[in-house]
Design a protein around this motif. Structure first.
Motif, PDB file in Angstrom:
ATOM      1  N   GLU A  13       4.538  -6.486  -1.060  1.00  0.00           N
ATOM      2  CA  GLU A  13       4.288  -6.920  -2.050  1.00  0.00           C
ATOM      3  C   GLU A  13       2.994  -7.357  -2.549  1.00  0.00           C
ATOM      4  OE1 GLU A  13       6.805 -10.467  -1.342  1.00  0.00           O
ATOM      5  OE2 GLU A  13       8.577  -9.322  -0.995  1.00  0.00           O
ATOM      6  N   ARG A  14       2.231  -7.535  -1.579  1.00  0.00           N
ATOM      7  CA  ARG A  14       0.658  -8.041  -2.038  1.00  0.00           C
ATOM      8  C   ARG A  14      -0.108  -6.555  -2.480  1.00  0.00           C
ATOM      9  NH1 ARG A  14      -1.074 -10.685   3.692  1.00  0.00           N
ATOM     10  NH2 ARG A  14      -3.121 -10.582   2.344  1.00  0.00           N
ATOM     11  N   LYS A  15      -1.006  -6.880  -3.371  1.00  0.00           N
ATOM     12  CA  LYS A  15      -1.829  -6.004  -3.914  1.00  0.00           C
ATOM     13  C   LYS A  15      -2.999  -5.633  -2.925  1.00  0.00           C
ATOM     14  CE  LYS A  15      -0.527  -6.703  -8.411  1.00  0.00           C
ATOM     15  NZ  LYS A  15      -0.914  -7.049  -9.866  1.00  0.00           N
ATOM     16  N   LEU A  16      -2.995  -4.747  -2.122  1.00  0.00           N
ATOM     17  CA  LEU A  16      -3.932  -4.349  -1.302  1.00  0.00           C
ATOM     18  C   LEU A  16      -4.146  -2.735  -1.276  1.00  0.00           C
ATOM     19  CD1 LEU A  16      -2.538  -6.260   1.929  1.00  0.00           C
ATOM     20  CD2 LEU A  16      -4.380  -6.891   0.775  1.00  0.00           C
ATOM     21  N   ARG A  75      -4.041  -2.481   4.049  1.00  0.00           N
ATOM     22  CA  ARG A  75      -2.487  -2.459   4.315  1.00  0.00           C
ATOM     23  C   ARG A  75      -2.330  -1.844   5.575  1.00  0.00           C
ATOM     24  NH1 ARG A  75       0.265  -0.847  -0.122  1.00  0.00           N
ATOM     25  NH2 ARG A  75       0.206  -3.011  -0.919  1.00  0.00           N
ATOM     26  N   LYS A  76      -3.108  -0.627   6.010  1.00  0.00           N
ATOM     27  CA  LYS A  76      -2.744   0.064   7.348  1.00  0.00           C
ATOM     28  C   LYS A  76      -3.430  -0.662   8.307  1.00  0.00           C
ATOM     29  CE  LYS A  76      -3.792   4.477   9.432  1.00  0.00           C
ATOM     30  NZ  LYS A  76      -4.398   5.748   9.329  1.00  0.00           N
ATOM     31  N   GLN A  77      -4.677  -1.484   8.119  1.00  0.00           N
ATOM     32  CA  GLN A  77      -5.265  -2.552   9.289  1.00  0.00           C
ATOM     33  C   GLN A  77      -4.356  -3.596   9.496  1.00  0.00           C
ATOM     34  OE1 GLN A  77      -8.842  -3.328   7.410  1.00  0.00           O
ATOM     35  NE2 GLN A  77     -10.040  -1.734   8.372  1.00  0.00           N
ATOM     36  N   LEU A  78      -3.767  -4.076   8.590  1.00  0.00           N
ATOM     37  CA  LEU A  78      -3.127  -5.245   8.773  1.00  0.00           C
ATOM     38  C   LEU A  78      -1.725  -5.003   9.129  1.00  0.00           C
ATOM     39  CD1 LEU A  78      -3.399  -7.074   5.310  1.00  0.00           C
ATOM     40  CD2 LEU A  78      -4.378  -7.957   7.465  1.00  0.00           C
TER      41      LEU A  78
END
Length: 174
Positions: free
Chosen positions: A115-118, A123-126
């Motif tokens: 849902e977050r705009k990354l 996003r892959k790191q998180l």
């Protein structure tokens, strides 16, 4: 009224028939059982099945909490084995609840990444960090369980040592 009186007379007999049954956590029933041996990992029993006497080994993890709490044991070592197993089971349940809550929270945070705009890289790191945290959570759960296993074994060994007769008296030489 006569039926009620008859039922009240039959009821204790039915309870006595069921009293000799051992039911495991998975619902397996052992009729007319007798405990033959208590080992650190479980019990060995004899039971009746199809009019034949059979034997079985039931692990402590398969026994119900009620059975572990109410089995009197033949000696202090047996009582300690049952008590240690029950204590370990209760502690593992607490650990499981903590693990499950942590994994659920991590799962929710992984879902919220969508849902977050990354950027795709961020996003892959998180997502990678979250998955590593999940692995770490499961690993620490297994380590804690292994520690509880070791504590249970030590507790049983201490009970055995206390129950052994003391032979510290030196033997006279010739």
């Amino acid at each position: 009224m006569k039926r009620m009186a008859l039922f009240l007379l039959i009821l204790p007999g039915i309870a006595m028939l069921c009293a000799d049954d051992l039911v495991t956590r998975k619902g397996k029933v052992f009729s007319d059982y007798k405990i033959v041996e208590v080992a650190p990992i479980g019990i060995r029993i004899t039971y009746q099945k199809e009019k034949k006497t059979r034997t079985a080994t039931i692990l402590f993890k398969e026994l119900t909490d009620e059975f572990l709490e109410h089995y009197p044991g033949k000696d202090p070592v047996e009582r300690e084995i049952f008590a240690a197993s029950l204590d370990k089971r209760k502690k593992i349940r607490v650990l499981e609840e903590k693990r499950d809550a942590r994994l659920e929270a991590l799962e929710e945070s992984e879902e919220s990444l969508k849902e977050r705009k990354l950027s795709p890289e961020r996003r892959k790191q998180l997502r990678s960090r979250i998955r590593e945290e999940k692995k770490k959570t499961v690993r620490s759960f297994h380590q804690a369980c292994a520690k509880l296993d070791a504590e249970e074994r030590a507790r049983v060994e201490n009970a055995r040592k206390k129950a052994e007769p003391q032979n510290d008296v030196p033997k006279p030489g010739k």
